[in-house]
Motif scaffolding. Structure first.
Motif, PDB file in Angstrom:
ATOM      1  N   PHE A 120     -23.028  19.779 -40.756  1.00 12.99           N
ATOM      2  CA  PHE A 120     -23.401  19.856 -40.524  1.00 12.99           C
ATOM      3  C   PHE A 120     -24.264  19.705 -40.000  1.00 12.99           C
ATOM      4  O   PHE A 120     -25.215  19.702 -39.151  1.00 12.99           O
ATOM      5  CB  PHE A 120     -24.232  20.364 -42.584  1.00 12.99           C
ATOM      6  CG  PHE A 120     -25.594  20.480 -42.629  1.00 12.99           C
ATOM      7  CD1 PHE A 120     -26.040  21.471 -42.119  1.00 12.99           C
ATOM      8  CD2 PHE A 120     -26.357  19.854 -42.693  1.00 12.99           C
ATOM      9  CE1 PHE A 120     -27.628  21.814 -42.539  1.00 12.99           C
ATOM     10  CE2 PHE A 120     -27.538  19.210 -43.621  1.00 12.99           C
ATOM     11  CZ  PHE A 120     -28.408  20.682 -42.934  1.00 12.99           C
ATOM     12  N   VAL A 121     -24.194  18.037 -40.129  1.00  9.07           N
ATOM     13  CA  VAL A 121     -24.978  17.069 -39.183  1.00  9.07           C
ATOM     14  C   VAL A 121     -24.977  17.618 -37.678  1.00  9.07           C
ATOM     15  O   VAL A 121     -26.398  17.488 -37.395  1.00  9.07           O
ATOM     16  CB  VAL A 121     -24.809  15.755 -39.692  1.00  9.07           C
ATOM     17  CG1 VAL A 121     -25.358  14.329 -39.188  1.00  9.07           C
ATOM     18  CG2 VAL A 121     -25.304  15.485 -41.407  1.00  9.07           C
ATOM     19  N   SER A 122     -23.316  17.969 -37.277  1.00  9.24           N
ATOM     20  CA  SER A 122     -23.493  17.480 -36.133  1.00  9.24           C
ATOM     21  C   SER A 122     -23.891  19.354 -35.452  1.00  9.24           C
ATOM     22  O   SER A 122     -24.254  19.075 -34.620  1.00  9.24           O
ATOM     23  CB  SER A 122     -21.528  17.741 -36.142  1.00  9.24           C
ATOM     24  OG  SER A 122     -20.758  17.380 -36.428  1.00  9.24           O
ATOM     25  N   ALA A 123     -24.335  20.216 -36.343  1.00  6.99           N
ATOM     26  CA  ALA A 123     -25.076  21.195 -35.840  1.00  6.99           C
ATOM     27  C   ALA A 123     -26.544  20.995 -35.193  1.00  6.99           C
ATOM     28  O   ALA A 123     -26.624  21.084 -35.065  1.00  6.99           O
ATOM     29  CB  ALA A 123     -24.961  22.378 -36.703  1.00  6.99           C
ATOM     30  N   ILE A 124     -26.906  19.425 -36.538  1.00  5.66           N
ATOM     31  CA  ILE A 124     -28.113  19.558 -36.588  1.00  5.66           C
ATOM     32  C   ILE A 124     -27.963  18.999 -35.347  1.00  5.66           C
ATOM     33  O   ILE A 124     -29.636  19.116 -33.717  1.00  5.66           O
ATOM     34  CB  ILE A 124     -28.621  19.058 -37.284  1.00  5.66           C
ATOM     35  CG1 ILE A 124     -28.552  19.606 -38.626  1.00  5.66           C
ATOM     36  CG2 ILE A 124     -29.951  18.425 -37.343  1.00  5.66           C
ATOM     37  CD1 ILE A 124     -28.343  18.895 -40.362  1.00  5.66           C
ATOM     38  N   VAL A 125     -27.971  17.580 -35.148  1.00  2.00           N
ATOM     39  CA  VAL A 125     -27.356  17.052 -33.294  1.00  2.00           C
ATOM     40  C   VAL A 125     -27.509  18.188 -32.521  1.00  2.00           C
ATOM     41  O   VAL A 125     -28.356  17.926 -31.791  1.00  2.00           O
ATOM     42  CB  VAL A 125     -26.456  16.010 -33.172  1.00  2.00           C
ATOM     43  CG1 VAL A 125     -26.280  15.401 -32.131  1.00  2.00           C
ATOM     44  CG2 VAL A 125     -26.699  14.822 -34.863  1.00  2.00           C
ATOM     45  N   SER A 126     -27.036  18.900 -32.693  1.00  2.00           N
ATOM     46  CA  SER A 126     -26.466  20.403 -31.503  1.00  2.00           C
ATOM     47  C   SER A 126     -27.766  20.836 -31.556  1.00  2.00           C
ATOM     48  O   SER A 126     -28.083  21.284 -29.980  1.00  2.00           O
ATOM     49  CB  SER A 126     -25.142  21.125 -31.369  1.00  2.00           C
ATOM     50  OG  SER A 126     -24.296  20.539 -31.428  1.00  2.00           O
ATOM     51  N   ALA A 127     -28.346  21.254 -32.574  1.00  3.73           N
ATOM     52  CA  ALA A 127     -29.730  21.807 -32.424  1.00  3.73           C
ATOM     53  C   ALA A 127     -30.313  21.639 -32.162  1.00  3.73           C
ATOM     54  O   ALA A 127     -32.046  21.863 -31.366  1.00  3.73           O
ATOM     55  CB  ALA A 127     -29.674  22.754 -33.688  1.00  3.73           C
ATOM     56  N   ALA A 128     -31.125  19.894 -31.847  1.00  5.00           N
ATOM     57  CA  ALA A 128     -32.000  19.202 -31.110  1.00  5.00           C
ATOM     58  C   ALA A 128     -31.925  19.463 -30.109  1.00  5.00           C
ATOM     59  O   ALA A 128     -32.620  19.070 -28.820  1.00  5.00           O
ATOM     60  CB  ALA A 128     -32.375  17.837 -32.078  1.00  5.00           C
ATOM     61  N   GLN A 129     -30.413  18.958 -29.468  1.00  4.11           N
ATOM     62  CA  GLN A 129     -29.961  18.861 -28.329  1.00  4.11           C
ATOM     63  C   GLN A 129     -30.420  20.554 -27.700  1.00  4.11           C
ATOM     64  O   GLN A 129     -31.168  20.115 -26.341  1.00  4.11           O
ATOM     65  CB  GLN A 129     -29.024  18.415 -27.902  1.00  4.11           C
ATOM     66  CG  GLN A 129     -28.681  16.984 -28.714  1.00  4.11           C
ATOM     67  CD  GLN A 129     -26.979  16.594 -28.607  1.00  4.11           C
ATOM     68  OE1 GLN A 129     -26.084  17.805 -28.381  1.00  4.11           O
ATOM     69  NE2 GLN A 129     -26.548  15.545 -28.678  1.00  4.11           N
ATOM     70  N   SER A 130     -30.057  21.307 -28.196  1.00  2.00           N
ATOM     71  CA  SER A 130     -29.870  22.435 -26.565  1.00  2.00           C
ATOM     72  C   SER A 130     -32.128  23.199 -27.559  1.00  2.00           C
ATOM     73  O   SER A 130     -31.970  24.318 -27.038  1.00  2.00           O
ATOM     74  CB  SER A 130     -29.260  23.543 -28.419  1.00  2.00           C
ATOM     75  OG  SER A 130     -28.308  23.799 -28.296  1.00  2.00           O
TER      76      SER A 130
END
Length: 424
Positions: free
Chosen positions: A410-420
């Motif tokens: 979940f945390v990894s998905a949020i980090v990716s969302a913020a980068q994208s």
């Protein structure tokens, strides 16, 4: 700057309303005969009644005018936003439309060149003096204001059943340890501690936002939402772990429930607590006819005392209208003291105007108004706080998270969302 818009097929319920003919206060503006179509996601009992009262004031003031609400059901505008995007893409904007204040949904329309600034209207109506600067900042981009707020809602609210809490000698939890203590007591007596709904795929995001706010505090929370802090910080993982633990005390049928159904379970004593914005208060008071403090209780969500999770519905002026006058006239009514003090008590929200008449509001709304005027305002993920791309990715990650409880993914998905989807 043009962004990609999501076009979705959805049916819109068209509600035609006619003037109620009661004696209503007059406004200074001269009447203008014309039709106006507005677009919203207000289809619930309380919100529909409230909106109809506002439309009645408009039709009374502007004799011969008609106004319709092209409404699309779905909490937080989950369905309406997609339908609206299709209309705007096709060059067929409504006269005005509902959107949340903040650097998310409102800003995206501004960046696309689809909105006109309203500074002249604010000056002519004297609104710079009656709306707080903290709220105006949420609608101001490059010095120009693009929305008129009609309501103010608090999103960091824990609702509870007073009868159940009294029976088991519990008080509304102010901290996470107290929440888990109360939850354990309730569960031991066969009562669902926390009623969760997530049919709209936004309700769990709201709950997590409040948990995150209570975990990292308002300063770090704001930094996360504005791109000035990394979503990899320990506080995000800690909040996710707390959230998972809370799910252990929640109902299992959350994906099938709308937010009103979760509130109803608390009101009926089938569950003890629910976290929801204070539109829930409108449902408790208007639909279920419950008395604040008797039929339902409330408190700030754990560890968020002194912070106000702000959600404000605003309407603006689309840039591609053939005739601006009906929209401007409606915005005058919408932002007026009489319009807001008629609309909000029915909806269960309160007026963001500093001069609103507190005597028109019930005990809950008065307490929320005091917090709004006193406490620090923060925005809520999924309620206009951040750009639509990040919000969509966050909601998608949350939908998976509430099922598999995998904190690291979940945390990894949020980090990716913020980068994208950069937040700054």
């Amino acid at each position: 700057m043009k962004r990609n818009r999501l076009i979705a097929l959805s049916s819109a319920a068209l509600l035609t309303l006619t003037m109620a003919g009661s004696a209503l206060p007059a406004f200074a503006a001269a009447p203008a005969k014309s039709d106006l179509q507005i677009f919203s996601w207000w289809t619930g009992v309380a919100s529909s009644k409230a909106l109809k009262s506002l439309m009645t004031i408009y039709e009374h003031q502007y004799k011969g005018s008609t106004v319709t609400n092209d409404a699309v059901a779905g909490g937080a505008g989950s369905n309406a936003k997609a339908v609206l995007a299709g209309r705007m893409e096709a060059g067929n904007p409504p006269g005005t439309f509902q959107v949340h204040a903040g650097g998310g949904s409102l800003l995206s329309w501004v960046q696309a060149g689809d909105m006109k600034p309203l500074n002249a209207l604010y000056k002519s109506e004297g609104w710079y003096k009656v709306f707080p600067r903290s709220l105006l900042n949420l609608m101001t981009f490059n010095g120009k204001i693009y929305g008129v707020p009609v309501d103010m809602q608090r999103a960091n609210v824990l609702w509870y059943n007073p009868t159940i809490f009294k029976k088991y000698h519990l008080t509304a939890p102010k901290t996470f340890p107290q929440f888990f203590h109360d939850a354990a007591v309730l569960k031991s007596h066969g009562i669902t501690p926390l009623e969760l709904a997530n049919h709209g795929n936004w309700e769990a995001t709201l709950l997590f936002s409040d948990v995150l706010l209570g975990t990292v505090g308002p300063v770090k929370y704001d930094q996360l939402l504005t791109g000035h802090a990394s979503w990899n910080i320990p506080g995000v993982k800690a909040a996710a772990n707390t959230f998972v633990r809370m799910l252990g005390y929640a109902n299992k049928d959350y994906t099938a429930l709308h937010w009103q159904q979760a509130d109803q379970a608390v009101a009926q004593g089938k569950a003890a607590m629910n976290v929801m914005g204070d539109w829930a208060q409108g449902y408790f008071s208007t639909a279920l006819h419950l008395k604040p403090g008797v039929g339902f209780g409330w408190a700030a969500t754990p560890q968020t005392h002194g912070v106000f999770g702000a959600v404000s519905d605003v309407f603006g002026l689309p840039s591609k209208l053939k005739n601006d006058t009906p929209t401007i006239n409606f915005l005058k009514v919408l932002g007026s003291k009489v319009g807001q003090d008629t609309f909000n008590p029915l909806k269960g929200t309160f007026s963001p105007r500093l001069d609103s008449n507190m005597a028109k509001y019930n005990a809950y709304s008065r307490s929320a108004m005091m917090s709004y005027k006193r406490d620090r305002l923060v925005l809520i993920i999924g309620q206009g706080a951040v750009n639509p791309g990040f919000t969509n990715n966050f909601n998608n990650a949350m939908e998976i998270f509430v099922s598999n409880h995998n904190v690291n993914n979940f945390v990894s998905a949020i980090v990716s969302a913020a980068q994208s989807n950069p937040l700054s």
